[in-house]
Design a protein around this motif. Structure first.
Motif, PDB file in Angstrom:
ATOM      1  N   GLY A   4       0.812  -1.198   0.000  1.00 55.12           N
ATOM      2  CA  GLY A   4       0.000   0.000   0.000  1.00 55.12           C
ATOM      3  C   GLY A   4       0.850   1.254   0.000  1.00 55.12           C
ATOM      4  O   GLY A   4       2.079   1.199  -0.162  1.00 55.12           O
ATOM      5  N   THR A   5       0.216   2.382   0.178  1.00 59.42           N
ATOM      6  CA  THR A   5       0.901   3.672   0.150  1.00 59.42           C
ATOM      7  C   THR A   5       0.464   4.513   1.349  1.00 59.42           C
ATOM      8  O   THR A   5      -0.600   4.290   1.933  1.00 59.42           O
ATOM      9  N   VAL A   6       1.294   5.488   1.700  1.00 57.96           N
ATOM     10  CA  VAL A   6       1.020   6.391   2.814  1.00 57.96           C
ATOM     11  C   VAL A   6       0.864   7.804   2.272  1.00 57.96           C
ATOM     12  O   VAL A   6       1.683   8.264   1.469  1.00 57.96           O
ATOM     13  N   ASP A   7      -0.195   8.492   2.712  1.00 53.84           N
ATOM     14  CA  ASP A   7      -0.360   9.871   2.259  1.00 53.84           C
ATOM     15  C   ASP A   7       0.362  10.836   3.200  1.00 53.84           C
ATOM     16  O   ASP A   7       1.016  10.418   4.173  1.00 53.84           O
ATOM     17  N   SER A   8       0.235  12.114   2.924  1.00 51.96           N
ATOM     18  CA  SER A   8       0.943  13.130   3.701  1.00 51.96           C
ATOM     19  C   SER A   8       0.467  13.204   5.146  1.00 51.96           C
ATOM     20  O   SER A   8       1.175  13.714   6.020  1.00 51.96           O
ATOM     21  N   GLU A   9      -0.755  12.690   5.431  1.00 51.72           N
ATOM     22  CA  GLU A   9      -1.299  12.719   6.781  1.00 51.72           C
ATOM     23  C   GLU A   9      -0.941  11.464   7.577  1.00 51.72           C
ATOM     24  O   GLU A   9      -1.344  11.325   8.732  1.00 51.72           O
ATOM     25  N   GLY A  10      -0.206  10.552   6.967  1.00 53.45           N
ATOM     26  CA  GLY A  10       0.176   9.325   7.651  1.00 53.45           C
ATOM     27  C   GLY A  10      -0.854   8.226   7.571  1.00 53.45           C
ATOM     28  O   GLY A  10      -0.739   7.217   8.275  1.00 53.45           O
ATOM     29  N   VAL A  11      -1.872   8.384   6.719  1.00 51.47           N
ATOM     30  CA  VAL A  11      -2.896   7.348   6.549  1.00 51.47           C
ATOM     31  C   VAL A  11      -2.395   6.336   5.521  1.00 51.47           C
ATOM     32  O   VAL A  11      -1.963   6.706   4.425  1.00 51.47           O
ATOM     33  N   PHE A  12      -2.459   5.056   5.883  1.00 48.67           N
ATOM     34  CA  PHE A  12      -1.984   3.985   5.015  1.00 48.67           C
ATOM     35  C   PHE A  12      -3.165   3.413   4.225  1.00 48.67           C
ATOM     36  O   PHE A  12      -4.173   3.019   4.804  1.00 48.67           O
ATOM     37  N   TYR A  13      -3.036   3.368   2.885  1.00 44.90           N
ATOM     38  CA  TYR A  13      -4.077   2.841   2.003  1.00 44.90           C
ATOM     39  C   TYR A  13      -3.646   1.468   1.489  1.00 44.90           C
ATOM     40  O   TYR A  13      -2.598   1.332   0.856  1.00 44.90           O
ATOM     41  N   VAL A  14      -4.465   0.471   1.784  1.00 47.02           N
ATOM     42  CA  VAL A  14      -4.129  -0.917   1.466  1.00 47.02           C
ATOM     43  C   VAL A  14      -4.332  -1.184  -0.024  1.00 47.02           C
ATOM     44  O   VAL A  14      -5.376  -0.853  -0.588  1.00 47.02           O
ATOM     45  N   ASP A  15      -3.329  -1.806  -0.655  1.00 42.14           N
ATOM     46  CA  ASP A  15      -3.413  -2.194  -2.067  1.00 42.14           C
ATOM     47  C   ASP A  15      -3.852  -3.660  -2.133  1.00 42.14           C
ATOM     48  O   ASP A  15      -3.042  -4.576  -2.069  1.00 42.14           O
ATOM     49  N   LYS A  16      -5.147  -3.881  -2.276  1.00 40.78           N
ATOM     50  CA  LYS A  16      -5.686  -5.236  -2.215  1.00 40.78           C
ATOM     51  C   LYS A  16      -5.342  -6.059  -3.456  1.00 40.78           C
ATOM     52  O   LYS A  16      -5.177  -7.278  -3.367  1.00 40.78           O
ATOM     53  N   SER A  17      -5.248  -5.405  -4.614  1.00 40.12           N
ATOM     54  CA  SER A  17      -4.873  -6.148  -5.824  1.00 40.12           C
ATOM     55  C   SER A  17      -3.439  -6.669  -5.714  1.00 40.12           C
ATOM     56  O   SER A  17      -3.133  -7.786  -6.154  1.00 40.12           O
TER      57      SER A  17
END
Length: 540
Positions: free
Chosen positions: A141-154
Motif C-alpha cells: 500500500g501507500t502512505v499519504d501526507s497525513e500518515g494514513v496507510f491505504y491498502v493495495d488489495k490487488s
C-alpha cells in the motif's frame, strides 16, 4: 478448484488397479482427455473425497498413462506429490483449519484484531506467534501526507497467488481462491494509526513509510497478570523488542558484526585456481574497487557469485582473499548457523545480516555451505525451511546499493540448491572450483613447504604426480603429516623419553625427507572420489 484424475485406457497393472478402485466413486465416468480415451473421477473437499484422493494417488502417481487435473488443467506430478503429503497430515489433524494455517489452539488470538490467513501453512502473510516470518499484508500500500496507510488489495492478491505457486500449494483442493479473495476484500481499505490503537507507524529516517501491528495484550498473557512480576518482565521484553525494531529500521542495529581475519590473505596464498581467481576478480573486485567506472559505463555487476565444487578445494580461501584485496567489510556465515527451531529467528538473522552489510558497504557477504538452508523448497519438511529460502530470495532481490554489496556462496551440493537461486539477478556468476591439476598441486605443495626444512632429495614435481585426486586441503594435511613424522623420528620412538624442551641443535637437525612424504602418502588419502568432480560438472 475441482481436482480430477484421468487415466487412459491401457493393459498395465496400474490401470487395472486404478480402474477397479475408481469405479467405486460416484463421479466415475468414461471420458477422453487430449484425444486419449479413458476414465475420470472428480473429487471435492469432503473428508471422504480427500481420503479417496490420497489412496488412489498411490495407484496412479507412477503410471504415465494417468494425469492429475485442476479445473481441467494438467498439474505436474512432483508438485502434486507435495500436496498429497500435506493432505495426509491434514487428515490426521483434529482441526483442518488449524492445520492448514500452521497454527495450534494455543496460538489463536482473541483480541479482536484483524488477521489475514489465506488458508495454507505455506502462505505466511501475518504475524501470529507461530508464523512470525514471511510477508505482511499491511506492507502492500501507500502512505499519504497525513500518515494514513491505504491498502493495495490487488497487490495482496497477486502476492498470495505468486507465493502459492512458488510453494507448490496453488492446486491444493483445500485452498479455495474465492475464499481467499473474500478475505482480501474484508481487509480494511485504509489504516489510520493515529485513530486505531491496534496499529503504530513504521518510520525510517524520520519519515513515515507504513504501519505495523501493535503487540496485543493477549499475545503477552492474561490481563489479570499484567501487574505481576511475570507481566512486568513481559513489558520489559516487549520494550526491548520494540527498541530493537526501531533501531533496525533506522539502520543502527549492530547485532551482526563483520569478521576480522587474523592475517592478511592475498591471491598469492591461493594455490592454483588461476582461472577461478580471474573470474572471481572480474565479478567482484571490479565493481567494488571502481564503482564510479561501473556507473559511468552502465554496467550491472552481479549480485551474487556461487563457488561450487568438491570440499577442500579452496573456495573459502578464495572468497577471503578477494574480500581483503579490495578492502571490503567481510561477513562470513556458515550455512547451518541460520537454522533455528524458533519461528522467525532464522529469517530475522538474515535480515540483520543484509542490513549490516548495506550499512558497512562496500562489503562481501560470504555464505559457506549455503546448501544447509537454501536447498530446494520441494524437499522442505517444515514450514520455516521454505519461508527461510523465500526470505533469502527476497533479500537478494532487494539490494538498494547494487554493486557495493556482493554475496559469495559456496556449496559442494549444487544439485540440491533451490533453482530460483540460480536465475539471473541472484547468483549471476557460477564458478566451478575443481580438483587441482598437476601444476596446481605443485604450486600448493610449494606454498605449504615454504618454511619447512626439506631434504634436498624431496622432489615436489614428482610428489605432485603422485597426488592425483588430492584437494588443496588434502595436500596441506599431507605436508603437515610428513613434518610430524620427521619430528617424531628426530625425537625417537619412545615418547616417554622425549625431552621436556627442544634445543636449537636438535631442531636444526630436523629435515623432512622423501621417506617422510612416502609414509605420509600411505596415511593421508584423497578425501574426494575422482568421479565426484565429474558429478558436479554434470550438475552444472
Amino acid at each position: 478448484m475441482v481436482i480430477s484424475i484421468h487415466f487412459a485406457t491401457s493393459f498395465s497393472k496400474n490401470f487395472l488397479l486404478a480402474y477397479r478402485y475408481a469405479s467405486k466413486h460416484s463421479t466415475f465416468r468414461k471420458k477422453s482427455h487430449n484425444g486419449r480415451q479413458g476414465y475420470q473421477v472428480e473429487l471435492g473437499k469432503s473428508p471422504e473425497d480427500l481420503i479417496f484422493l490420497t489412496e488412489i494417488w498411490d495407484l496412479v502417481k507412477d503410471d504415465r498413462n494417468s494425469q492429475i487435473l485442476a479445473d481441467e488443467q494438467a498439474v505436474q506430478r512432483d508438485s502434486f506429490e507435495l500436496i498429497i503429503q500435506c493432505l495426509r497430515q491434514c487428515l490426521k489433524s483434529s482441526d483442518r483449519n488449524i492445520h492448514c494455517n500452521g497454527l495450534t489452539r494455543d496460538y489463536i488470538d482473541h483480541d479482536g484484531a484483524i488477521y489475514f490467513l489465506p488458508g495454507c501453512r505455506f502462505l505466511v502473510f501475518d504475524d501470529f506467534a507461530v508464523n512470525d516470518s514471511g510477508q505482511r499484508w499491511y506492507r502492500y500500500g501507500t502512505v499519504d501526507s497525513e500518515g494514513v496507510f491505504y491498502v493495495d488489495k490487488s497487490a495482496i492478491s497477486s502476492a498470495v497467488e505468486q507465493l502459492a505457486k512458488q510453494n507448490k500449494c496453488f492446486y491444493c483442493p483445500l485452498l479455495t481462491w474465492k475464499d481467499v479473495q473474500k478475505q482480501v476484500q474484508a481487509l480494511p481499505d485504509s489504516i489510520n494509526a493515529e485513530e486505531d490503537s491496534n496499529w503504530i507507524h513504521l518510520s525510517r529516517e524520520g519519515r513515515i513509510i507504513g504501519v505495523t501491528r501493535k503487540p496485543s495484550v493477549s499475545a503477552r498473557g492474561r490481563a489479570d497478570m499484567d501487574t505481576s512480576l511475570t507481566g512486568q518482565y513481559a513489558d520489559a521484553s516487549k520494550r526491548k523488542r520494540e527498541e530493537a525494531l526501531t533501531a533496525s529500521s533506522e539502520g543502527t542495529n549492530d547485532i551482526i558484526e563483520p569478521v576480522k581475519m587474523p592475517k592478511k590473505i592475498s591471491y598469492h596464498d591461493v594455490g592454483g585456481l588461476r582461472e577461478e581467481t580471474r573470474l572471481l576478480r572480474e565479478a567482484v573486485e571490479l565493481p567494488l574497487r571502481y564503482p564510479e567506472l561501473v556507473q559511468d559505463l552502465g554496467i550491472k555487476p552481479p549480485k551474487g557469485v556461487l563457488l561450487y565444487g568438491p570440499p577442500g578445494c579452496g573456495k573459502t580461501l578464495l572468497a577471503q582473499a578477494v574480500a581483503q584485496e579490495v578492502q571490503a567489510t567481510f561477513f562470513s556465515v556458515k550455512g547451518p548457523e541460520f537454522l533455528s527451531p524458533m519461528h522467525g529467528q532464522s529469517e530475522k538473522k538474515l535480515r540483520e545480516l543484509f542490513a549490516q552489510a548495506e550499512k558497512k558497504a562496500p562489503s562481501v557477504i560470504f555464505f559457506d555451505e549455503i546448501d544447509a538452508f537454501a536447498f530446494d523448497r520441494s524437499r522442505a519438511t517444515a514450514t520455516f525451511e521454505a519461508t527461510l529460502v523465500a526470505q533469502f530470495l527476497s533479500l537478494m532481490d532487494g539490494f538498494d546499493r547494487r554493486g557495493q554489496v556482493v554475496v559469495i556462496a559456496t556449496t559442494n551440493r549444487l544439485d540440491i540448491l533451490d533453482r530460483a537461486l540460480l536465475r539471473p539477478g541472484r547468483f549471476d556468476y557460477r564458478i566451478r572450483v575443481s580438483l587441482p591439476q598437476r601444476i596446481d598441486r605443485e604450486h600448493i605443495l610449494r606454498l605449504h613447504t615454504t618454511k619447512m626444512p626439506l631434504d634436498e632429495k624431496v622432489d615436489l614435481p614428482d610428489l605432485a604426480d603422485k597426488t592425483k585426486g588430492y584437494t588443496g586441503a588434502d595436500l596441506a594435511a599431507l605436508c603437515a603429516k610428513a613434518a610430524l613424522i620427521a619430528v617424531s623420528r628426530a625425537l625417537g620412538q619412545d615418547m616417554n623419553h622425549w625431552p621436556s624442551s627442544l634445543d636449537k641443535e636438535l631442531t636444526s637437525r630436523i629435515k623432512v625427507t622423501l621417506e617422510d612424504f612416502n609414509d605420509a602418502l600411505q596415511q593421508v588419502v584423497p578425501s574426494t572420489e575422482d568421479d565426484e568432480d565429474d558429478d558436479l560438472a554434470r550438475a552444472k
